[in-house]
Scaffold this active site. Structure first.
Site, PDB file in Angstrom:
ATOM      1  N   ASP A 180      20.490  -1.532 -43.048  1.00  0.00           N
ATOM      2  CA  ASP A 180      20.808  -2.701 -42.226  1.00  0.00           C
ATOM      3  C   ASP A 180      22.284  -3.016 -42.420  1.00  0.00           C
ATOM      4  O   ASP A 180      23.009  -2.283 -43.100  1.00  0.00           O
ATOM      5  CB  ASP A 180      19.922  -3.898 -42.586  1.00  0.00           C
ATOM      6  CG  ASP A 180      19.539  -4.711 -41.346  1.00  0.00           C
ATOM      7  OD1 ASP A 180      20.463  -5.284 -40.729  1.00  0.00           O
ATOM      8  OD2 ASP A 180      18.364  -4.760 -41.006  1.00  0.00           O
ATOM      9  N   HIS A 251      22.403  -3.448 -36.216  1.00  0.00           N
ATOM     10  CA  HIS A 251      22.099  -3.585 -37.650  1.00  0.00           C
ATOM     11  C   HIS A 251      22.682  -2.417 -38.445  1.00  0.00           C
ATOM     12  O   HIS A 251      22.012  -1.837 -39.294  1.00  0.00           O
ATOM     13  CB  HIS A 251      20.591  -3.700 -37.867  1.00  0.00           C
ATOM     14  CG  HIS A 251      20.021  -5.025 -37.438  1.00  0.00           C
ATOM     15  ND1 HIS A 251      20.255  -6.191 -38.126  1.00  0.00           N
ATOM     16  CD2 HIS A 251      19.231  -5.351 -36.375  1.00  0.00           C
ATOM     17  CE1 HIS A 251      19.625  -7.196 -37.512  1.00  0.00           C
ATOM     18  NE2 HIS A 251      19.016  -6.714 -36.439  1.00  0.00           N
ATOM     19  N   GLU A 327      17.922  -6.281 -31.614  1.00  0.00           N
ATOM     20  CA  GLU A 327      19.079  -7.147 -31.819  1.00  0.00           C
ATOM     21  C   GLU A 327      20.403  -6.379 -31.792  1.00  0.00           C
ATOM     22  O   GLU A 327      21.207  -6.427 -32.723  1.00  0.00           O
ATOM     23  CB  GLU A 327      18.926  -7.928 -33.132  1.00  0.00           C
ATOM     24  CG  GLU A 327      17.725  -8.850 -33.119  1.00  0.00           C
ATOM     25  CD  GLU A 327      17.557  -9.643 -34.404  1.00  0.00           C
ATOM     26  OE1 GLU A 327      16.935 -10.727 -34.343  1.00  0.00           O
ATOM     27  OE2 GLU A 327      18.027  -9.199 -35.463  1.00  0.00           O
TER      28      GLU A 327
END
Length: 553
Positions: A180, A251, A327
């Site tokens: 991440d 990420h 995202e």
């Protein structure tokens, strides 16, 4: 000894008898062909916890009256088992080796909480198993837990411990979130800076991202390739598949900090980026270039070697590789001349379609190697390659759309099974973020949406709980957030339950009273039913007030 009516998760059928089997120092264990792994495991854990030697029997009839037999029964289904405790001893038959192992977990529960200890309490060796006939099989093929070890690193011993806890609850998939913005946790030998640079950060936001507090101690850690092999082997012995997650294209700041050429260099000075030290949605995403594709193909080549598809017989889930896909802000791509040229050259409509192309590239690359891509539900945007699967996290909608489009689905909506979210609305909850989801709320979660047809419902592989680690920095905090709610999720995933409103939560609470004693013996720092203990609270560490806005993951 524990009553067969106090099991978690609840079995399909229980017929109680009137006597008991007495296991003594003279008892033997017979493991028939194909069950040897469970035999070794059961002998080891019971010898450790109770002192029972459980010597090996060469024939089943050597266990007569006071022993344990393990057999395969081809008439039973995958992971299905039958446990019979009667005057002949204890016999566990499974449809496959995993079924025998699930039955052995039930036997351990029947032996009482002390069967979960790491050393004998020094009392009489005799242990008793109530007479009963138990028939059991799982509702879902995918019964999982996602551990986020990227935000806060969990040392290898902690991961092995969680595999044991999963096995005790008949879960069979560890979704291993390894990368991440805040950290890269897996050794990739051809790209050593991923761990040299990307596995640690200089400081860490303490609490929710709006908190003014910081922990200025550098945080880091990673698993060597041999650590990963050990974790995968340990899981396979417990019939648990490990599904690795390598996040692309969002990420990814930890990877970009290690290798700046992976970022959108014509928009951002990526050479100045460091591993991110706070939480939220990060604008720094991978560039859609051939350099990035070749880099991550190299990463995945090593990942596939470390996570072999045949590592376990746990319903084939080890063929999956998770690529994240959630995202991913498109602002840098919109500003990037390189990204615009790629979009035009591919004849794509926009940046959403560009991400779909990016995902499709790796879906095809994995398929060529006999693997399947799975990603968060954003990967549906712009279309998804056949054979790819979806983790539905933003509610049910993504899973419904995926199932209707012919894709397999794992249901894990944040509103129901995000275990980093608060367990109560009270002010004493430590770092209270997200939705309030009590033990009863999780118990009443239904993974299959009523809108689906029977054929579409068959696309729901199962469900998993997700344990994100922004605010769970150590084992005690992870335990507090995960338990006891994971026990409720395990029952939802394993047992055949009525509709949510008709579920007998009072009976589940009654059985949990016995299960808390098992968790105590295992050393799990769960949230007590009456609320957090004084040392479990985190006064002054800000969470996110429940303001009606859905919290991002």
């Amino acid at each position: 000894m524990t009553s067969p009516t106090e099991l978690v998760p609840a079995p399909r059928s229980v017929v109680a008898g009137g006597g008991e089997v007495r296991l003594t120092a003279h008892s033997r264990l017979y493991a028939g062909p194909g069950t040897e792994g469970t035999g070794h495991w059961l002998t080891a854990v019971l010898r450790q916890a109770t002192g029972l030697p459980l010597r090996e029997a060469r024939e089943l009839d050597e266990t007569d009256g006071d022993g344990i037999g393990l057999l395969l029964d081809p008439g039973l289904g995958p992971e299905e088992y039958r446990l019979v405790s009667d005057r002949n001893g204890v016999l566990i038959e499974g449809g496959d080796p995993a079924g025998v192992f699930r039955g052995a977990q039930t036997l351990r529960q029947l032996l009482g909480p002390d069967a979960y200890r790491r050393a004998s309490l020094g009392r009489d060796l005799t242990r008793t198993v109530p007479h009963a006939t138990i028939g059991d099989a799982p509702r879902f093929r995918w019964r999982g837990l996602m551990l986020d070890v990227a935000r806060h690193f969990m040392p290898k011993e902690g991961v092995l411990r969680y595999l044991d806890l999963m096995a005790a609850h008949k879960l069979n998939v560890l979704h291993f979130h390894l990368t991440d913005d805040q950290g890269w946790r897996i050794e990739i030998r051809r790209h050593p800076r991923l761990t040299e640079v990307g596995s640690w950060r200089a400081r860490t936001k303490l609490g929710h991202r709006a908190s003014p507090l910081w922990n200025d101690t550098p945080h880091g850690g990673h698993y060597t390739q041999d650590d990963i092999r050990e974790i995968v082997a340990y899981a396979a012995e417990r019939h648990i598949s490990v599904v690795p997650e390598i996040d692309v294209p969002g990420h990814s700041q930890a990877a970009i900090a290690a290798y700046p050429e992976l970022g959108n260099t014509d928009v951002v000075d990526t050479s100045s980026l460091t591993v991110w030290d706070t939480w939220g949605i990060n604008p720094n995403v991978l560039a859609p270039t051939d350099t990035t594709l070749r880099f991550y193909e190299g990463v995945l080549e090593e990942v596939l070697e470390l996570f072999p598809a045949d590592a376990t017989g746990a319903r084939g889930h080890s063929s999956f590789v998770h690529i994240g896909g959630d995202e991913c802000p498109k602002d840098q791509w919109r500003a990037s001349d390189t990204a615009r040229k790629r979009t035009t050259a591919l004849g794509l409509a926009d940046e959403d379609a560009l991400q779909s192309w990016f995902t499709g590239h790796f879906a095809g690359w994995l398929a060529e190697r006999g693997r399947r891509l799975i990603g968060w539900d954003e990967i549906l945007q712009g279309g998804l390659a056949p054979g790819a699967a979806v983790s539905s996290w933003r509610g049910y909608a993504g899973g419904i759309a995926a199932a209707r489009a012919g894709h397999d689905v794992v249901m894990c909506p944040e509103q129901h099974v995000y275990l980093d979210h608060r367990q109560d609305a009270g002010p004493e909850e430590p770092v209270p973020i997200g939705y309030v989801r009590t033990l009863e709320d999780v118990y009443r979660f239904e993974p299959v949406p009523s809108e689906l047809t029977p054929e579409e419902a068959g696309r729901v592989l199962g469900t998993q709980a997700n344990a994100w680690s922004e605010v769970t920095e150590d084992q005690a905090r992870v335990d507090y957030q995960v338990f006891p709610r994971l026990a409720a999720l395990a029952e939802v995933a394993w047992s055949t339950l009525p509709a949510p409103a008709e579920r007998d939560f009072a009976d589940f609470e009654r059985r949990m009273a016995a299960h808390y004693r098992r968790l105590d013996a295992l050393g799990v720092a769960y949230r007590p039913p009456t609320g957090p203990l004084p040392w479990q609270r985190r006064p002054g560490v800000l969470g996110r007030p429940l303001d009606g806005a859905p919290p991002h993951r």
